[in-house]
Design a protein around this motif. Structure first.
Motif, PDB file in Angstrom:
ATOM      1  N   SER A 291       3.509  30.480  19.231  1.00  0.00           N
ATOM      2  CA  SER A 291       2.538  31.573  19.338  1.00  0.00           C
ATOM      3  C   SER A 291       1.151  31.007  19.606  1.00  0.00           C
TER       4      SER A 291
ATOM      5  N   LEU B   4       0.877  30.209  23.198  1.00  0.00           N
ATOM      6  CA  LEU B   4       0.774  31.457  23.960  1.00  0.00           C
ATOM      7  C   LEU B   4      -0.590  32.110  23.768  1.00  0.00           C
TER       8      LEU B   4
ATOM      9  N   ASN C 239       1.326  40.134  24.707  1.00  0.00           N
ATOM     10  CA  ASN C 239       0.982  38.714  24.813  1.00  0.00           C
ATOM     11  C   ASN C 239       2.174  37.811  24.528  1.00  0.00           C
TER      12      ASN C 239
ATOM     13  N   TRP D 241       3.586  37.560  21.681  1.00  0.00           N
ATOM     14  CA  TRP D 241       3.431  36.975  20.339  1.00  0.00           C
ATOM     15  C   TRP D 241       4.356  37.629  19.304  1.00  0.00           C
TER      16      TRP D 241
ATOM     17  N   LEU E 136       5.536  34.660  29.018  1.00  0.00           N
ATOM     18  CA  LEU E 136       4.410  33.919  28.469  1.00  0.00           C
ATOM     19  C   LEU E 136       3.241  34.799  28.078  1.00  0.00           C
TER      20      LEU E 136
ATOM     21  N   SER F 116      -1.805  32.876  27.961  1.00  0.00           N
ATOM     22  CA  SER F 116      -1.058  31.714  27.520  1.00  0.00           C
ATOM     23  C   SER F 116      -1.661  30.426  28.068  1.00  0.00           C
TER      24      SER F 116
ATOM     25  N   GLU G 272      -5.977  30.845  29.998  1.00  0.00           N
ATOM     26  CA  GLU G 272      -5.450  30.524  31.327  1.00  0.00           C
ATOM     27  C   GLU G 272      -6.465  29.773  32.181  1.00  0.00           C
TER      28      GLU G 272
END
Lengths: 619, 335
Positions: free
Chosen positions: A447, A450, A463, A465, B28, B32, B176
């Protein structure tokens, strides 16, 4: 040679005696103090654990409102403060108290009354911290309490005042423990117990106490400066008035990083005790183990800005601290390889204590290697303050410190309480904790990668998560089940009669030569130490008995005293005066504190003697 | 004892496998570190993979020796003979001191290299970022444009984000595009980022800053240079055309209740306490990424800001439904 009497009888003629609960409140016996440290640590662990479970419930689903954002901040702040200051340190200091004097052949610590004061400052300081709940707000600026968020302008409740003063109070106790055990280990070793014959657990205690001695002053300064800001309108961390936000972070982490080693080195020591016993092999590389402890401690004071890589301190600072941080991997690696080499060719017995000690190795390696990844400053900018860091330090502090502490609990339980914990329950306890731990904390690496920041009270969906948080939450409840089995095991064991043998594990260090639990005076005659693994040596090469280093005779003991408890109590009450801005309460109880200290210092107290009982001349 | 060994043998690989399976199955997400969209984030991901490879190698070696030892050297029932006692082996100990040092050199080189390489060059385009509880202020010093919670940048351009804070410490993080840097009151920090493709990237405050910490998000809109220039000129010349009576009532109310805190380009409102609302309707979200920008959500926000975003410094103004509707009608003209 004169046989050592097995049992001596105390003669308390010269000193006041206490019975029942009072005998615990007035005790200056390092073994009882150790027991109380551990029980208090387990007590606070229940609170820290409950906070963690509420956090996990809140993060189970996106946009959840199990608790408010304000409450969430208080929960993770108190979870961190509790687990570091009120669980990890006290439990390890408890084992050091209970075991180190036995391992070096001493009858008590150098300053027994001060030792009791340390205990009560921790216990009452911890309760003081939690009493903030009754005043409407617990500390809420994270366990490292960053300024200026923790300053009055941004944290208006009393919570941070409780943090500043509560940690000062328990910190005084810790600092005194540091001084006490440094003197004890350096001055009170039995004849023949040279530094390089000391058990590794005692070595780890010695180095830990050095760390405490140098690490606690910076945090104390920090807490006092902030107390001045919040109570008296000073501006040390008030940026608009010329204060500095980075000053807090620098002082905090100059303490904070050595603190990490204060709670891991004793665990290293524990593992170094347990693995040789249950592998039936002498510890591999004793000297390099002691050396590695010292090098780690030394390096731990020059890595602190790796907690501050995102503070923009510049490429030179970040590069230097990145490299010093990486260097810690070298002595740590030496320790891991030495443990593996100890296992190699041994005959391994999988007791509960050994399972915990063994699990320490892979778990600590995972925490260690993710630590090296974090040390790469430019890459750390992605991990810093994300769940990747949360995963990392739980692998070190739970997988390392707590697994070590649980290993110690199963290992030294008979020596401390005279009873053996149930081994079958111990294995259920271990496997549930081991599995629950990994299911909880491994997903946090992901997590974090991410992009999930730590300390967010909730998150939006989308997301990626959610699934990892749900796995973590499930793991937390597996952990809970494991810890409840430990609780059941403890209760069930305490209900049994105290019938543990003196040396249930075929132990190596001096504590196993004594009855379980050890008598009040520890050694009827101070032993003569003839080599490393002193008791093992006598069992294998001697007649299984320690050689006495002194003739049998009356043993001088320190008197019990309620003064340490009284002093700690008035210090805490003075703390309430400070928090509530009451000069009268604060001043009155500070005055009372000094009066009591004066009385305790001036009172004439010659202690008392225990003498060999006529009928006690066994064998 | 059998059970013990099987436990060790099964648990660890099982964990790794399930992690890999879940990761590939679930995607993702949108912020991420594993899907970089610029050279800084790519370099950081490269360091991640390099160090992960070395660390996995170390873990596999340790785990293999560990598992072999505890299986091969377990005590057999009835065997009470002491094993051979080995106190140490200098050669071995030197070897496992030297090998980690060599591995660390491979990690230290990129660490030092990128610590210096990630410094923003003097020529980079500057965007000033001010962290507030709990929103982001973006100022373009070259073009006198100010916006909040959304920042537009041109693609393939080095941007020097100049970071300061108005209150507590915040941290600027767009995973990102690259790692984070803190916004510290009384200090000016610099963060070099560059996007190599157009699109919207999501950022979030990464340093605990109070109860609203989780609600302090922002968006980075990466545009072609032409589109970026068009956005800049639109921001420089905002037009507000208030026509209906509801919109006029809303504007009057805004002047009375809101203008001491908020600036609206194209009007005389120039408060500096809260976010700049110029061209508000061009932003996809409101309240620092907390709500999508719809009339209903604007009304929800105006009804009780701290109820939407914990700790929000904008108070509940106890507006009536009619007042809220006219304010929303006025805000809808800001495009």
């Amino acid at each position: 040679m004169a046989a050592i009497p097995e049992r001596l009888v105390a003669v308390h003629s010269e000193s006041r005696t206490y019975t029942g609960i009072w005998s615990w409140l007035a005790t200056v016996d390092h073994k009882r103090i150790g027991i109380m440290y551990i029980l208090a640590g387990l007590f606070f662990m229940a609170f820290g654990g409950a906070e963690a479970l509420i956090i996990r419930l809140q993060l189970w689903a996106p946009n959840s409102h199990v608790v408010s954002a304000e409450t969430f901040n208080q929960l993770f702040t108190m979870h961190g403060v509790t687990m570091i200051f009120l669980v990890a340190m006290p439990i390890l200091i408890g084992f050091i108290n209970a075991i180190v004097p036995l391992q070096i052949g001493a009858r008590d610590v150098a300053f027994p009354r001060m030792n009791a004061l340390s205990l009560w400052l921790f216990v009452l300081g911890g309760l003081f911290l939690y009493s903030s709940f009754l005043f409407g707000s617990m500390p809420d600026a994270g366990w490292f309490n960053n300024a200026p968020l923790s300053e009055l302008a941004f944290s208006k409740g009393l919570g941070v005042d409780f943090y500043d003063i509560g940690l000062q109070i328990s910190g005084f106790g810790t600092l005194m423990t540091g001084i006490n055990f440094l003197v004890t280990i350096l001055n009170m070793r039995a004849p023949g117990m040279r530094l390089l014959r000391m058990p590794l657990f005692t070595w780890s205690a010695l180095i830990t106490m050095l760390l405490i001695l140098f690490a606690f002053p910076p945090i104390t300064v920090n807490l006092i400066l902030q107390m001045f800001d919040r109570l008296f309108g000073a501006n040390f961390f008030v940026v608009g008035n010329g204060g500095s936000a980075l000053l807090w972070q620098n002082l905090f982490w100059i303490f904070g990083h050595p603190e990490v080693y204060i709670v891991i080195l004793p665990a290293f020591g524990i593992i170094s005790e347990i693995i040789p016993v249950f592998a039936k092999k002498v510890l591999f590389g004793y000297e390099s183990m002691a050396m590695a402890l010292s090098v780690i401690a030394f390096l731990s004071f020059m890595v602190w800005t790796h907690h501050m890589f995102a503070d923009g301190l510049g490429p030179v600072v970040n590069s230097l601290f990145a490299i010093t941080s990486m260097l810690i991997a070298v002595p740590t690696g030496i320790k891991i390889f030495n443990w593996l080499a100890t296992l190699w060719g041994g005959k391994i017995h999988f007791t509960s204590a050994m399972l915990y000690a063994l699990s320490f190795i892979p778990l600590f390696v995972i925490g260690g290697v993710s630590g090296i990844m974090l040390a790469m400053a430019p890459a750390d900018l992605q991990y810093n303050d994300s769940y990747f860091v949360v995963a990392h330090f739980h692998y070190v502090l739970f997988g390392g410190t707590l697994m070590g502490a649980l290993a110690a609990l199963y290992y030294w339980f008979p020596k401390m309480w005279g009873r053996m914990l149930n081994e079958k329950l111990g294995k259920w306890n271990f496997w549930l904790v081991f599995i629950g731990f990994n299911v909880t904390f491994f997903p946090m690496h992901i997590s974090g990668l991410l992009g999930m920041p730590r300390r967010i009270s909730t998150y939006a969906p989308g997301n990626g998560w959610t699934i990892w948080n749900q796995i973590s939450t499930i793991g937390a409840f597996i952990l809970l089940a494991g810890m409840l089995i430990l609780l059941y095991n403890l209760i069930q064991t305490f209900l049994h009669p105290a019938d543990a043998p003196a040396d249930p594990w075929d132990g190596r260090a001096l504590e196993w030569s004594l009855t379980s639990p050890a008598p009040e005076y520890n050694f009827a005659q101070t032993p003569l130490v003839r080599g490393r693994d002193a008791y093992w040596l006598e069992k294998r090469e001697g007649d299984g008995k320690l050689q006495p280093a002194e003739p049998a005779g009356p043993i001088h003991m320190p008197s019990p005293s309620l003064a340490p408890l009284g002093i700690a109590l008035t210090i805490v009450l003075a703390g309430y005066g400070a928090v509530l801005h009451s000069t009268i309460i604060g001043g009155l109880f500070l005055l009372l504190t000094f009066v009591q200290i004066g009385r305790a210092l001036l009172a004439e107290d010659h202690g008392f003697h225990v003498t060999p009982h006529v009928g006690g001349e066994a064998q | 004892m059998r059970w013990t060994q099987r436990g060790f043998r099964v648990t660890l690989p099982l964990l790794a496998l399930s992690a890999a399976a879940l990761l590939s199955g679930c995607g993702l997400g949108k912020q991420s570190t594993l899907s970089p969209a610029g050279p800084v984030a790519s370099a950081q991901l490269g360091m991640f993979w390099e160090s992960l490879a070395i660390m996995t190698g170390i873990f596999i070696v340790v785990a293999a020796v560990f598992l072999y030892s505890i299986i091969r050297f377990r005590a057999r029932p009835g065997d009470n003979e002491l094993p051979k006692q080995v106190h140490g082996n200098t050669t071995l100990e030197i070897v496992w001191t030297i090998i980690p040092i060599i591995l660390l050199v491979f990690l230290a080189i990129p660490t030092v290299h990128y610590s210096f390489a990630f410094q923003a060059p003097a020529t980079a385009m500057k965007v000033d970022v001010v962290g507030h509880q709990y929103w982001w202020e973006f100022d373009y010093p070259g073009s006198k444009v100010t916006t909040a919670n959304i920042v537009h940048i041109p693609v393939n351009t080095k941007i020097n984000f100049v970071l300061t804070s108005a209150d507590v410490i915040h941290s600027f993080w767009v995973p990102e595009l690259g790692g984070k840097t803190d916004l510290i009151p009384g200090r000016v920090n610099h963060l070099l980022l560059e996007a190599s493709k157009t699109g919207t990237f999501y950022g979030q405050c990464a340093q605990l800053c109070g109860p609203g910490h989780a609600y302090m998000k922002f968006e980075v809109v990466v545009q072609t240079p032409a589109a970026y220039q068009a956005w800049v000129s639109a921001m420089q010349h905002p037009t507000v055309s208030v026509t209906t009576s509801e919109q006029k009532a809303g504007m009057a109310l805004f002047k009375q209740d809101c203008s001491t805190c908020h600036t609206v380009g194209g009007t005389s409102f120039n408060g500096k306490v809260g976010p700049n609302l110029t061209e508000l309707m061009t932003r996809p979200t409101i309240a620092a990424g907390t709500l999508t920008n719809t009339p209903a959500n604007l009304a929800k926000w105006l009804h009780n800001p701290p109820g939407v975003k914990p700790g929000a410094l904008m108070p509940n103004l106890n507006l009536s439904q009619t007042q809220i509707q006219s304010l929303v009608a006025f805000l809808e003209t800001l495009k």
